[in-house]
Enzyme design. Structure first.
Site, PDB file in Angstrom:
ATOM      1  N   ASP A   1       0.847  -1.194   0.000  1.00 59.25           N
ATOM      2  CA  ASP A   1       0.000   0.000   0.000  1.00 59.25           C
ATOM      3  C   ASP A   1       0.881   1.241   0.000  1.00 59.25           C
ATOM      4  O   ASP A   1       2.085   1.168  -0.228  1.00 59.25           O
ATOM      5  CB  ASP A   1      -0.953  -0.018   1.196  1.00 59.25           C
ATOM      6  CG  ASP A   1      -0.217  -0.248   2.517  1.00 59.25           C
ATOM      7  OD1 ASP A   1       0.991   0.026   2.572  1.00 59.25           O
ATOM      8  OD2 ASP A   1      -0.856  -0.688   3.487  1.00 59.25           O
TER       9      ASP A   1
ATOM     10  N   TYR B   1      -1.326  -2.544  12.255  1.00 59.56           N
ATOM     11  CA  TYR B   1      -0.146  -2.832  13.078  1.00 59.56           C
ATOM     12  C   TYR B   1      -0.453  -2.621  14.554  1.00 59.56           C
ATOM     13  O   TYR B   1       0.253  -1.895  15.255  1.00 59.56           O
ATOM     14  CB  TYR B   1       1.051  -1.980  12.625  1.00 59.56           C
ATOM     15  CG  TYR B   1       1.561  -2.410  11.273  1.00 59.56           C
ATOM     16  CD1 TYR B   1       2.309  -3.572  11.130  1.00 59.56           C
ATOM     17  CD2 TYR B   1       1.257  -1.680  10.128  1.00 59.56           C
ATOM     18  CE1 TYR B   1       2.755  -3.996   9.890  1.00 59.56           C
ATOM     19  CE2 TYR B   1       1.704  -2.096   8.875  1.00 59.56           C
ATOM     20  CZ  TYR B   1       2.447  -3.258   8.766  1.00 59.56           C
ATOM     21  OH  TYR B   1       2.888  -3.672   7.532  1.00 59.56           O
TER      22      TYR B   1
ATOM     23  N   GLU C   1       1.406 -10.591  -0.544  1.00 60.14           N
ATOM     24  CA  GLU C   1       1.910  -9.244  -0.303  1.00 60.14           C
ATOM     25  C   GLU C   1       3.339  -9.276   0.241  1.00 60.14           C
ATOM     26  O   GLU C   1       3.637 -10.005   1.185  1.00 60.14           O
ATOM     27  CB  GLU C   1       1.015  -8.496   0.687  1.00 60.14           C
ATOM     28  CG  GLU C   1       1.369  -7.025   0.836  1.00 60.14           C
ATOM     29  CD  GLU C   1       0.326  -6.226   1.602  1.00 60.14           C
ATOM     30  OE1 GLU C   1       0.352  -4.982   1.507  1.00 60.14           O
ATOM     31  OE2 GLU C   1      -0.519  -6.838   2.290  1.00 60.14           O
TER      32      GLU C   1
END
Length: 512
Positions: free
Chosen positions: A94, A242, A489
């Site tokens: 991202d 996170y 990812e």
């Protein structure tokens, strides 16, 4: 015929000894002894693992940028708070800059250089550049006393778009921690990153090194004095991306360990001795990554304290001696078949911790294995796992097997490093890689327009060289589907510890 003189007999004996020595030398030379055959081109993988960080750069790119399809981005980052936060790294696929994983990435790149930089040769400069790109940003983020800017970008809004970083038009929200909204995890990890990097630059750039260390000291003081989880105060911004699930105690121990190593001050030694147990030094968890630092801290402290000739003393310093035992316990938990093994492996032999980005635990464990093997060798010690003796050689063999799996020795014959080997993931979950580059498509690609490509089966047009993806599931399956961010990812904190492991392997097989 006259009998031979004692002098000629001596000459014959000396000549025979000479012939024997020549024969022994020839027979033991590399041409006549079995050479270790490398499973992979670890040097090539190392080179690519470092190029990957250039693909994650935010800010104004330098003239020597090797990932040329990437262009400048985030040039006004920080403007929302009237601060300069240009630079740093996007964490994964991202366009957000998350300070917590960025700091951990920096610490692990630095640790890789500190342990194996002497083996890196031509790649050492690239590794230091990767570290400096991060530390330059972290210095900006920590410029104000008792304030750390820990995030740039609104993750929810960013994830609602599939656009190139060069096209970003989502809010570049700036998130900070301070005395009123503490974030001990990210603050202590930032201190660890700055302290470890100060050691990397100590010989090559003393002025920069001193700046890093001075900032690390003040940031750690802030982390320790104003305690609180950033997942509480900043929950709506940092979770579920996170969140800190392990608490902040592990980062305080980890940060103190790095400051002890960087300063050699009794202050941090006393801190570790007084607070080690309350900060979780004896925790039995065996996961090491951006959230949980206990295992890494134990391995690091086993070396730091040994270098101070304190690790194996008893009586009043018994609490320091225990770090060797704590580190051994972690290592034993990774050994297949050992009495205290807590690890699970796929049928193909890959260490498997969890579905989401499992490869980060593979690379971090591999790094700790080769690093602890180095420490054991230097100390002439082994690990005793419930009566089973584990040598440094065994630790290195386990690490090699994990790295080899990552590079293609697996049931699918698939390299999980993009651009390495004949077969690797083609549809990684990464906005910049999956969309046409600025050079190929100068016109802006709007926020929602990219999702048609994201959900397609078209291979990514831009190869994100060196990116290591989340990896296969517990059955060794990997669908190579772009929307599957668990498996497809990449992330900076997957690559960072791999740099150290690859450096060791490349050197040990004569490739560096």
């Amino acid at each position: 015929m006259a009998p031979p003189s004692s002098s000629s007999s001596l000459h014959r004996i000396l000549f025979l000894l000479f012939l024997i020595s020549v024969a022994v030398t020839v027979m033991s030379s590399p041409a006549h002894s079995p050479r270790r055959v490398a499973s992979h081109n670890y040097k090539d993988a190392l080179t690519k693992s470092l190029i990957f960080f250039e693909g994650q750069r935010s800010g104004k790119l330098p003239p020597n940028q090797r990932m040329t399809w990437r262009k400048n981005s985030g040039l006004s980052d920080g403007a929302a708070m009237k601060v300069d936060l240009v630079g740093g790294y996007y964490d994964a696929g991202d366009n957000i800059k998350f300070g917590f994983p960025m700091a951990f990435t920096t610490t692990m790149l630095s640790w890789s250089v500190l342990e194996f930089g002497g083996l890196m040769k031509g790649e050492l400069g690239n590794a230091k550049e990767a570290i400096r790109w991060a530390t330059d940003y972290l210095l900006k983020a920590t410029a104000e006393p008792d304030v750390i800017y820990v995030q740039v970008g609104d993750a929810t809004k960013d994830h609602a778009c599939w656009e190139r970083p060069e096209d970003m038009d989502t809010p570049r929200t700036v998130i900070k921690i301070d005395r009123n909204t503490p974030g001990t995890e990210v603050a202590a990890e930032t201190a660890a990153a700055l302290a470890s990097a100060s050691l990397v630059f100590r010989k090559s750039d003393r002025t920069y090194s001193k700046l890093l260390l001075k900032r690390a000291i003040s940031v750690f003081e802030f982390a320790d004095k104003y305690r609180g989880s950033y997942s509480n105060g900043l929950k709506k911004f940092v979770c579920p991306y996170y969140c800190s699930y392990s608490g902040y105690e592990d980062e305080l121990l980890w940060g103190a360990a790095w400051l002890q190593k960087a300063t050699r001050s009794p202050k941090y030694l006393n801190y570790i001795q007084a607070n080690g147990l309350t900060l979780g030094a004896a925790e039995t968890d065996n996961t090491f990554g951006w959230d949980n630092k206990h295992a890494g801290a134990r391995v690091l402290l086993s070396k730091v304290l040994k270098s101070l000739k304190l690790a194996f003393l008893v009586q009043k310093l018994q609490s320091l001696h225990d770090y060797k035992g704590h580190a051994d316990s972690f290592i034993c938990s990774l050994i297949p078949g050992a009495p205290f093994s807590q690890s699970e492996f796929t049928p193909g032999g890959l260490l498997f911790k969890m579905d989401d980005s499992n490869m980060q635990y593979v690379t971090s464990a591999s790094f700790l294995l080769v690093t602890y093997a180095k420490y054991l060798t230097q100390a002439r010690k082994v690990v005793n796992c419930g009566g089973s003796i584990v040598t440094p050689k065994r630790l290195r063999a386990i690490a090699k097997k994990q790295v080899d799996y990552l590079l293609g020795d697996n049931p699918l014959k698939m390299s999980y490093m993009v651009g390495y080997g004949p077969r690797y993931p083609l549809r990684i979950h990464h906005r910049g890689s999956s969309l046409p580059s600025i050079s190929a498509h100068p016109a802006k690609i709007e926020c929602g327009s990219g999702f048609s490509i994201m959900h397609s089966e078209i291979p990514n047009p831009n190869v994100l060289i060196g990116a290591v993806v989340g990896g296969p599931d517990e059955h060794d399956h990997f669908p190579d589907v772009r929307s599957d961010y668990f498996q497809s990812e990449p992330a900076t904190y997957i690559n960072a510890p791999l740099v150290g492991a690859l450096s060791y392997l490349a050197h040990s097989f004569g490739q560096l």
